[in-house]
Design a protein around this motif. Sequence first.
Motif, PDB file in Angstrom:
ATOM      1  N   ASP A 177       0.826  -1.210   0.000  1.00 22.67           N
ATOM      2  CA  ASP A 177       0.000   0.000   0.000  1.00 22.67           C
ATOM      3  C   ASP A 177       0.861   1.261   0.000  1.00 22.67           C
ATOM      4  O   ASP A 177       0.584   2.220  -0.732  1.00 22.67           O
ATOM      5  CB  ASP A 177      -0.934   0.024   1.210  1.00 22.67           C
ATOM      6  CG  ASP A 177      -2.007  -1.045   1.163  1.00 22.67           C
ATOM      7  OD1 ASP A 177      -2.269  -1.598   0.073  1.00 22.67           O
ATOM      8  OD2 ASP A 177      -2.605  -1.314   2.231  1.00 22.67           O
ATOM      9  N   ALA A 178       1.913   1.253   0.818  1.00 22.68           N
ATOM     10  CA  ALA A 178       2.797   2.416   0.907  1.00 22.68           C
ATOM     11  C   ALA A 178       3.511   2.666  -0.417  1.00 22.68           C
ATOM     12  O   ALA A 178       3.600   3.805  -0.880  1.00 22.68           O
ATOM     13  CB  ALA A 178       3.808   2.228   2.037  1.00 22.68           C
ATOM     14  N   VAL A 179       3.999   1.604  -1.029  1.00 18.93           N
ATOM     15  CA  VAL A 179       4.655   1.737  -2.334  1.00 18.93           C
ATOM     16  C   VAL A 179       3.649   2.227  -3.373  1.00 18.93           C
ATOM     17  O   VAL A 179       3.945   3.113  -4.173  1.00 18.93           O
ATOM     18  CB  VAL A 179       5.297   0.396  -2.766  1.00 18.93           C
ATOM     19  CG1 VAL A 179       5.756   0.449  -4.215  1.00 18.93           C
ATOM     20  CG2 VAL A 179       6.457   0.042  -1.845  1.00 18.93           C
ATOM     21  N   GLY A 180       2.453   1.673  -3.323  1.00 16.01           N
ATOM     22  CA  GLY A 180       1.413   2.040  -4.285  1.00 16.01           C
ATOM     23  C   GLY A 180       1.010   3.500  -4.222  1.00 16.01           C
ATOM     24  O   GLY A 180       0.694   4.107  -5.242  1.00 16.01           O
ATOM     25  N   CYS A 181       1.039   4.084  -3.030  1.00 18.10           N
ATOM     26  CA  CYS A 181       0.634   5.490  -2.925  1.00 18.10           C
ATOM     27  C   CYS A 181       1.830   6.430  -3.006  1.00 18.10           C
ATOM     28  O   CYS A 181       1.675   7.641  -2.928  1.00 18.10           O
ATOM     29  CB  CYS A 181      -0.187   5.736  -1.660  1.00 18.10           C
ATOM     30  SG  CYS A 181       0.739   5.891  -0.139  1.00 18.10           S
ATOM     31  N   GLY A 182       3.029   5.866  -3.148  1.00 20.23           N
ATOM     32  CA  GLY A 182       4.218   6.700  -3.321  1.00 20.23           C
ATOM     33  C   GLY A 182       4.760   7.295  -2.031  1.00 20.23           C
ATOM     34  O   GLY A 182       5.429   8.327  -2.057  1.00 20.23           O
ATOM     35  N   ALA A 183       4.491   6.644  -0.909  1.00 22.97           N
ATOM     36  CA  ALA A 183       4.992   7.137   0.372  1.00 22.97           C
ATOM     37  C   ALA A 183       6.516   6.994   0.429  1.00 22.97           C
ATOM     38  O   ALA A 183       7.084   6.069  -0.152  1.00 22.97           O
ATOM     39  CB  ALA A 183       4.346   6.364   1.521  1.00 22.97           C
ATOM     40  N   ALA A 184       7.155   7.902   1.132  1.00 26.27           N
ATOM     41  CA  ALA A 184       8.614   7.885   1.282  1.00 26.27           C
ATOM     42  C   ALA A 184       8.992   6.889   2.370  1.00 26.27           C
ATOM     43  O   ALA A 184       8.847   7.162   3.553  1.00 26.27           O
ATOM     44  CB  ALA A 184       9.119   9.277   1.628  1.00 26.27           C
TER      45      ALA A 184
END
Length: 96
Positions: A48-55
Amino acid sequence: MPRDAAKKLKQAFSDAQDEAQRKAAVLALLRHSLRLGHRRLSLKRLEDAVGCGAALEDEDLHRCAELVLRASDTHMHARLASLSLQLTPVSNSSSF
């Protein structure tokens, strides 16, 4: 207590009003799952974090990898490998 914390973090994600708040909430959820040692949930939240572009921090990735690789689930290993490829910068190989 952990369930209450997760519930509050999920609510923060649902209530997020902009991209920055969503990214912060998804990272908080990931780190919560990592602290509790949840293998599958940590992997899902990493996706999910990778998918939304989170650092992401290196520590987040390493901890998730440690948890996932302890499982004998090859499907989870494949998902982790796929995420790893997504996070690896593509080098410019024009010097053949």
